[in-house]
Design an enzyme around this catalytic site. Structure first.
Site, PDB file in Angstrom:
ATOM      1  N   PHE A   1       0.854  -1.193   0.000  1.00  0.00           N
ATOM      2  CA  PHE A   1       0.000   0.000   0.000  1.00  0.00           C
ATOM      3  C   PHE A   1       0.885   1.236   0.000  1.00  0.00           C
ATOM      4  O   PHE A   1       1.640   1.476   0.940  1.00  0.00           O
ATOM      5  CB  PHE A   1      -0.939   0.054   1.214  1.00  0.00           C
ATOM      6  CG  PHE A   1      -1.854   1.255   1.129  1.00  0.00           C
ATOM      7  CD1 PHE A   1      -3.002   1.218   0.356  1.00  0.00           C
ATOM      8  CD2 PHE A   1      -1.526   2.448   1.760  1.00  0.00           C
ATOM      9  CE1 PHE A   1      -3.816   2.334   0.222  1.00  0.00           C
ATOM     10  CE2 PHE A   1      -2.334   3.577   1.635  1.00  0.00           C
ATOM     11  CZ  PHE A   1      -3.484   3.519   0.871  1.00  0.00           C
TER      12      PHE A   1
ATOM     13  N   ASP B   1       9.253   2.907   1.986  1.00  0.00           N
ATOM     14  CA  ASP B   1       8.070   3.703   2.312  1.00  0.00           C
ATOM     15  C   ASP B   1       7.828   3.554   3.816  1.00  0.00           C
ATOM     16  O   ASP B   1       7.292   2.546   4.277  1.00  0.00           O
ATOM     17  CB  ASP B   1       6.862   3.216   1.506  1.00  0.00           C
ATOM     18  CG  ASP B   1       5.589   4.007   1.832  1.00  0.00           C
ATOM     19  OD1 ASP B   1       5.580   4.748   2.837  1.00  0.00           O
ATOM     20  OD2 ASP B   1       4.597   3.866   1.084  1.00  0.00           O
TER      21      ASP B   1
ATOM     22  N   LYS C   1       2.382  11.146   7.329  1.00  0.00           N
ATOM     23  CA  LYS C   1       1.569  10.866   8.512  1.00  0.00           C
ATOM     24  C   LYS C   1       2.062  11.585   9.772  1.00  0.00           C
ATOM     25  O   LYS C   1       1.822  12.769   9.928  1.00  0.00           O
ATOM     26  CB  LYS C   1       1.419   9.353   8.688  1.00  0.00           C
ATOM     27  CG  LYS C   1       0.628   8.751   7.522  1.00  0.00           C
ATOM     28  CD  LYS C   1      -0.033   7.424   7.807  1.00  0.00           C
ATOM     29  CE  LYS C   1      -1.048   7.125   6.708  1.00  0.00           C
ATOM     30  NZ  LYS C   1      -0.763   5.936   5.937  1.00  0.00           N
TER      31      LYS C   1
END
Ligand SMILES: *Cc1c(COP(=O)(O)O)cnc(C)c1O
Length: 398
Positions: free
Chosen positions: A140, A225, A254
């Site tokens: 993802f 990531d 985030k």
């Protein structure tokens, strides 16, 4: 307006691209949130790790308010007094030479893919428009067309072709499946150190180290990531630190802004990030002074308030206690730091059902796929609160 009416409004006027629990949150403080009826819940999702510092962290709030009164946006046509300090502090903290700042995680992923391709052409000498990037199944990395082009989740992808070429999909955790995909056009390999959205999937020990070595030996960039795993979530600054691996490119987002404002970044060397020339890449809001100021304080409190160590110590405690729950419903606990996946037995599949029961008991957690419940509270959580949660989780899963 009451809770039912608010939910009805959202369902009537908003696109249905999420299926949220029916809790309408009005206020947050630290690890707790409060709904429109004043009911209190422990946030065990932390906005997918964007709230590592907890809700409305007082120091980030002060920075946010003070900066918002002074200057919020200049565009990058002019300079501002916060961005240079964010660059410097990011590099000091992480050991990288250069950074580029964007807004959402997906944008930072796109940025990393672009610079990896440019590196492929300008440094490695790949023939124009032939660069390939290897990713892993179950990945993802966000929701743009290029990113979903290499998703293996049909729901994320199938309705949205045609797809961006130039990506190859390996088997996550399997070194040989990467080896088979490498050729002279391979510019980069991009992986999550732990696959969060896939259900907290932790690769076999040594995998990241071996991938990193394979990249060095084949003149390929290793992109990690760390949008979900980075900034303390797993009990180290980065997920890759568990194997002492330093990727060529790291993507963060985030928690970089502690939930106040979207800020993401790509970190790398001067040799790589220095390849961007003016005009090749940008974003109107990327690197704005409000976001930069917020990110500076968001990073500072992670370090000053020992959140990384807390995630390591209390994450271990939380997952050990979960593992001791005598339950036929639990198949497996996968955890690193405060990123915890509870895998349910298939026969008892419906993780959503348990998330709804936990909601009634005052714990907000979110299922990933059918069978996994993810527990990822803010990193400021204390042992007493974990014990409070465990009491409720035990009766739910026993
Ligand atoms: C959340 C996430 C993204 C996308 O970030 P957005 O801010 O939602 O665009 C990318 N990669 C990983 C690993 C993530 O967890």
């Amino acid at each position: 307006m009451d809770t039912k009416q608010l939910i009805a409004l959202a369902d009537k006027y908003g696109a249905h691209n999420y299926k949220p629990l029916d809790v309408v949150i009005e206020r947050g403080e630290g690890v707790w949130v409060f709904d429109t009826d004043g009911k209190k819940y422990l946030d065990c999702l932390s906005a997918y790790s964007a709230l590592n510092q907890g809700h409305v962290h007082p120091k980030i709030l002060t920075t946010f308010q003070e900066q918002a009164k002074k200057l919020t946006l200049t565009s990058r046509a002019f300079r501002n007094d916060q961005l240079p300090l964010l660059y410097k502090e990011l590099c000091d903290l992480t050991g990288y030479e250069m950074a580029i700042v964007m807004n959402s995680g997906a944008e930072a992923v796109e940025t990393a893919l672009k610079i990896a391709r440019k590196w492929g052409y300008h440094v490695k000498g790949i023939e124009k428009h032939k660069a390939e990037i290897i990713v892993a199944d179950g990945n993802f990395h966000g929701r743009t067309i290029s990113i979903i082009s290499f998703s293996t989740e049909p729901l994320y992808r199938d309705a949205f072709g045609p797809f961006t070429p130039g990506f190859k999909i390996s088997k996550y955790g399997d070194l040989s499946s990467i080896k088979e995909l490498i050729n002279e056009n391979t510019a980069a390999i991009m992986l999550e150190p732990i696959q969060g959205e896939a259900g907290v999937v932790i690769p076999p020990e040594g995998y990241l180290k071996s991938v990193s070595k394979m990249c060095k030996n084949n003149n390929i960039l290793f992109i990690a990531d760390e949008i979900q795993t980075g900034l303390g979530r797993t009990g180290k600054l980065f997920g890759c630190d568990h194997e002492n691996v330093k990727p060529d490119i790291v993507i963060i987002g985030k928690a970089l802004s502690g939930g106040f404002y979207p800020v993401s970044a790509v970190l790398s060397s001067e040799l790589i990030l220095g390849l961007f020339v003016p005009g090749e890449h940008g974003s109107t809001f990327g690197g704005n002074p409000l976001g930069a100021a917020v990110a500076r304080t968001a990073l500072k409190v992670i370090v000053d308030e020992n959140m990384i160590e807390n995630a390591a110590v209390l994450g271990e405690y939380f997952s050990e206690q979960l593992a001791e729950i005598p339950s036929t419903k639990i198949k497996e606990i996968r955890a690193r730091g405060l990123l915890i996946g509870v895998e349910l037995n298939n026969s008892d599949g419906n993780a959503r059902k348990y998330c709804e029961i936990l909601q009634e008991k005052g714990i907000l957690a979110k299922e990933t796929h059918e069978t996994t419940i993810r527990f990822a509270p803010p990193l400021i959580i204390d042992k007493e609160t974990i014990d409070w949660a465990l009491d409720r989780i035990r009766v739910t899963l026993r």
